[in-house]
Design an enzyme around this catalytic site. Structure first.
Site, PDB file in Angstrom:
ATOM      1  N   GLU A   1     -32.064 -47.826 -67.677  1.00 49.44           N
ATOM      2  CA  GLU A   1     -33.550 -47.812 -67.992  1.00 49.44           C
ATOM      3  C   GLU A   1     -34.035 -49.327 -68.390  1.00 49.44           C
ATOM      4  O   GLU A   1     -35.309 -49.720 -68.323  1.00 49.44           O
ATOM      5  CB  GLU A   1     -34.003 -46.968 -68.901  1.00 49.44           C
ATOM      6  CG  GLU A   1     -33.993 -45.473 -68.233  1.00 49.44           C
ATOM      7  CD  GLU A   1     -34.169 -44.448 -69.338  1.00 49.44           C
ATOM      8  OE1 GLU A   1     -34.965 -44.570 -70.167  1.00 49.44           O
ATOM      9  OE2 GLU A   1     -33.406 -43.522 -69.350  1.00 49.44           O
ATOM     10  N   GLY A   2     -33.171 -50.332 -69.017  1.00 45.60           N
ATOM     11  CA  GLY A   2     -33.524 -51.405 -69.170  1.00 45.60           C
ATOM     12  C   GLY A   2     -33.936 -52.254 -68.050  1.00 45.60           C
ATOM     13  O   GLY A   2     -34.833 -52.918 -67.980  1.00 45.60           O
ATOM     14  N   HIS A   3     -33.209 -52.136 -67.116  1.00 49.96           N
ATOM     15  CA  HIS A   3     -33.572 -52.793 -65.786  1.00 49.96           C
ATOM     16  C   HIS A   3     -34.767 -52.210 -65.142  1.00 49.96           C
ATOM     17  O   HIS A   3     -35.536 -53.118 -64.782  1.00 49.96           O
ATOM     18  CB  HIS A   3     -32.271 -52.658 -64.735  1.00 49.96           C
ATOM     19  CG  HIS A   3     -31.042 -53.255 -65.259  1.00 49.96           C
ATOM     20  ND1 HIS A   3     -30.113 -52.553 -65.452  1.00 49.96           N
ATOM     21  CD2 HIS A   3     -30.549 -54.405 -65.404  1.00 49.96           C
ATOM     22  CE1 HIS A   3     -28.900 -53.208 -65.677  1.00 49.96           C
ATOM     23  NE2 HIS A   3     -29.259 -54.273 -65.729  1.00 49.96           N
TER      24      HIS A   3
ATOM     25  N   GLY B   1     -35.130 -59.606 -69.802  1.00 49.34           N
ATOM     26  CA  GLY B   1     -34.978 -58.637 -70.920  1.00 49.34           C
ATOM     27  C   GLY B   1     -34.886 -59.432 -72.194  1.00 49.34           C
ATOM     28  O   GLY B   1     -34.155 -60.183 -72.339  1.00 49.34           O
TER      29      GLY B   1
ATOM     30  N   SER C   1     -25.391 -52.235 -69.234  1.00 44.93           N
ATOM     31  CA  SER C   1     -24.435 -52.044 -68.301  1.00 44.93           C
ATOM     32  C   SER C   1     -22.921 -51.676 -68.947  1.00 44.93           C
ATOM     33  O   SER C   1     -22.298 -50.873 -68.507  1.00 44.93           O
ATOM     34  CB  SER C   1     -24.071 -52.864 -67.147  1.00 44.93           C
ATOM     35  OG  SER C   1     -25.590 -53.092 -66.507  1.00 44.93           O
TER      36      SER C   1
HETATM   37  P1  AMP Z   1     -27.826 -57.739 -66.560  1.00 49.10           P
HETATM   38  O1  AMP Z   1     -27.808 -56.836 -65.338  1.00 49.10           O
HETATM   39  O2  AMP Z   1     -27.155 -57.370 -68.016  1.00 49.10           O
HETATM   40  O3  AMP Z   1     -27.500 -58.996 -66.467  1.00 49.10           O
HETATM   41  O4  AMP Z   1     -29.214 -57.679 -66.887  1.00 49.10           O
HETATM   42  C1  AMP Z   1     -30.325 -58.112 -66.188  1.00 49.10           C
HETATM   43  C2  AMP Z   1     -31.664 -58.097 -67.005  1.00 49.10           C
HETATM   44  O5  AMP Z   1     -32.162 -56.856 -67.480  1.00 49.10           O
HETATM   45  C3  AMP Z   1     -31.495 -59.200 -67.896  1.00 49.10           C
HETATM   46  O6  AMP Z   1     -32.809 -59.825 -67.894  1.00 49.10           O
HETATM   47  C4  AMP Z   1     -31.427 -58.451 -69.275  1.00 49.10           C
HETATM   48  O7  AMP Z   1     -31.999 -58.878 -70.196  1.00 49.10           O
HETATM   49  C5  AMP Z   1     -32.184 -57.056 -68.891  1.00 49.10           C
HETATM   50  N1  AMP Z   1     -31.629 -56.034 -69.702  1.00 49.10           N
HETATM   51  C6  AMP Z   1     -30.557 -55.456 -69.705  1.00 49.10           C
HETATM   52  N2  AMP Z   1     -30.525 -54.569 -70.680  1.00 49.10           N
HETATM   53  C7  AMP Z   1     -31.756 -54.260 -71.095  1.00 49.10           C
HETATM   54  C8  AMP Z   1     -32.468 -53.468 -71.957  1.00 49.10           C
HETATM   55  N3  AMP Z   1     -31.551 -52.649 -72.649  1.00 49.10           N
HETATM   56  N4  AMP Z   1     -33.846 -53.642 -72.401  1.00 49.10           N
HETATM   57  C9  AMP Z   1     -34.444 -54.559 -71.761  1.00 49.10           C
HETATM   58  N5  AMP Z   1     -33.922 -55.491 -70.741  1.00 49.10           N
HETATM   59  C10 AMP Z   1     -32.432 -55.519 -70.623  1.00 49.10           C
END
Ligand code: AMP
Length: 275
Positions: A26-28, A138, A177
Site C-alpha cells: 500500500e505504500g507504493h 515515499g 517490501s
Molecule cells: P522501494 O520499492 O522500497 O524501493 O520503494 C519504492 C518507493 O515507495 C520509494 O519512494 C519508497 O520511499 C516508497 N515507499 C516504500 N514504502 C513506503 C511506505 N510505507 N509509505 C510510503 N512510501 C513508501
C-alpha cells in the site's frame, strides 16, 4: 521506453513516474494514486537495482514477484509498467556513476556504503529514459528524498519531486517490501519502532528540546524489545540531514534503522517545535 515517452511528450501528455523495486504494497500504491491524480500518463518501474545493494545476500533475498505485482497494478489505473533487466540498465561496459556529496555519507549511507551511489545512478538513468514531469517518492526513505531533490536540482532536471507520507500497518509498522521477510512474531515485535518514534514526539510536545534526550527515549523504548537491534538513531535537520543539538524552528527528522531478527528496517518521523 525512451521512444514511447518521446511520443507521449509530443502529444503534450504529462508523465508521472513511480520508481519501485516491486513486491508492491500500500505504500507504493499511495504513490501511484498520487501520480494518477497529477499526471495524464502513469509509469511504474519495477527494478531491483543491483547497484544500490551493498550486500549480495540482501540483493539475493530481496522479494521479487513480477506476476503478482502486475496483477495488483492491473486493478489500478496505471498506463505502463517498466521492468527492465539489469543488463538493459547496466550495459557490459557500464562505468558511469552519480555521487551526491554531503547528504549521502551519514545514516543509510554510513551503514550501507555505496547505497546512494546506486540509487542516484539508477534514478538518473530512469529519469533520462522517461523524462517525467513528476516523480513520486515515499517519505519512508527520508534520506533518499533529500538526495533525489538535491540531485535533480544540481543536474538541472525539470522533473518535480513529489513526496508522499509513510503508509503504516495497523500496528504502526511502516509498510515495506522487507516486511515479507519477517516471521509473524517478528512482525508484531517490529511495531516497537513506531511506538518509540511516537514517544519521542510526545516528549517534544511536552517541552523537551535536547536531541540527546529525545534519541535516548527512542533507544530505551526500542531496547525494551529483545528481538530489536538498533543500527542507528539520528536526530537531524530534515533538509540538510546535519545533526541537530536542540530542536529549533526548522523541521527535524528522527530516523532509525533497526534489525528485527535478520531483517533490517528503517523508519522516521518529522516534526518541528510547534508539533
Ligand atoms: P522501494 O520499492 O522500497 O524501493 O520503494 C519504492 C518507493 O515507495 C520509494 O519512494 C519508497 O520511499 C516508497 N515507499 C516504500 N514504502 C513506503 C511506505 N510505507 N509509505 C510510503 N512510501 C513508501
Amino acid at each position: 521506453m525512451a521512444s514511447l515517452t518521446r511520443k507521449l511528450r509530443r502529444e503534450n501528455k504529462t508523465l508521472g513516474f513511480v520508481p519501485t523495486m516491486g513486491a508492491l504494497h500500500e505504500g507504493h500504491l499511495s504513490l501511484i494514486s498520487q501520480a494518477r491524480q497529477m499526471s495524464d500518463v502513469v509509469i511504474v518501474s519495477i527494478f531491483v537495482n543491483p547497484a544500490q545493494f551493498n550486500e549480495q545476500t540482501d540483493y539475493d533475498k530481496y522479494p521479487r514477484n513480477l506476476t503478482a505485482d502486475a496483477a495488483l497494478l492491473s486493478e489500478y489505473q496505471i498506463d505502463y509498467i517498466f521492468a527492465p533487466d539489469a543488463s538493459e540498465i547496466y550495459g557490459e561496459k557500464f562505468s558511469t556513476y552519480v555521487y551526491v556529496e554531503n547528504l549521502t555519507e551519514t545514516l543509510e549511507g554510513a551503514s550501507r556504503p555505496g547505497h546512494f551511489r546506486g540509487v542516484a545512478t539508477v534514478v538518473m538513468i530512469l529519469f533520462n529514459t522517461i523524462r517525467p514531469d513528476f516523480a513520486f517518492f515515499g517519505q519512508k526513505d527520508a534520506q533518499q528524498v533529500a538526495v533525489i531533490k538535491r540531485l535533480t536540482q544540481d543536474l538541472g532536471f525539470e522533473t518535480e519531486i513529489i513526496t508522499s507520507p509513510i503508509v503504516r500497518e495497523e500496528s504502526g509498522l511502516a509498510m515495506s517490501s522487507r516486511n515479507a521477510l519477517l516471521s509473524e512474531q517478528e512482525r508484531q515485535k517490529a511495531s516497537i519502532i513506531y511506538k518509540a518514534l511516537r514517544e519521542a514526539k510526545i516528549l517534544v510536545k511536552n517541552g523537551e528540546r535536547k536531541s540527546v534526550a529525545i534519541a535516548e527515549k527512542v533507544r530505551q523504548v526500542i531496547q525494551s524489545e529483545p528481538l530489536a537491534q538498533i543500527d542507528y538513531i539520528a536526530v537531524v535537520d530534515n533538509e540538510t540531514l546535519a545533526p541537530v543539538e536542540k530542536i529549533g524552528e526548522n523541521a527535524v527528522l528522527i530516523a532509525v534503522a533497526v534489525r528485527i531478527g535478520k531483517v533490517r528496517l528503517i523508519d522516521n518521523i518529522v516534526f518541528n517545535r510547534k508539533q
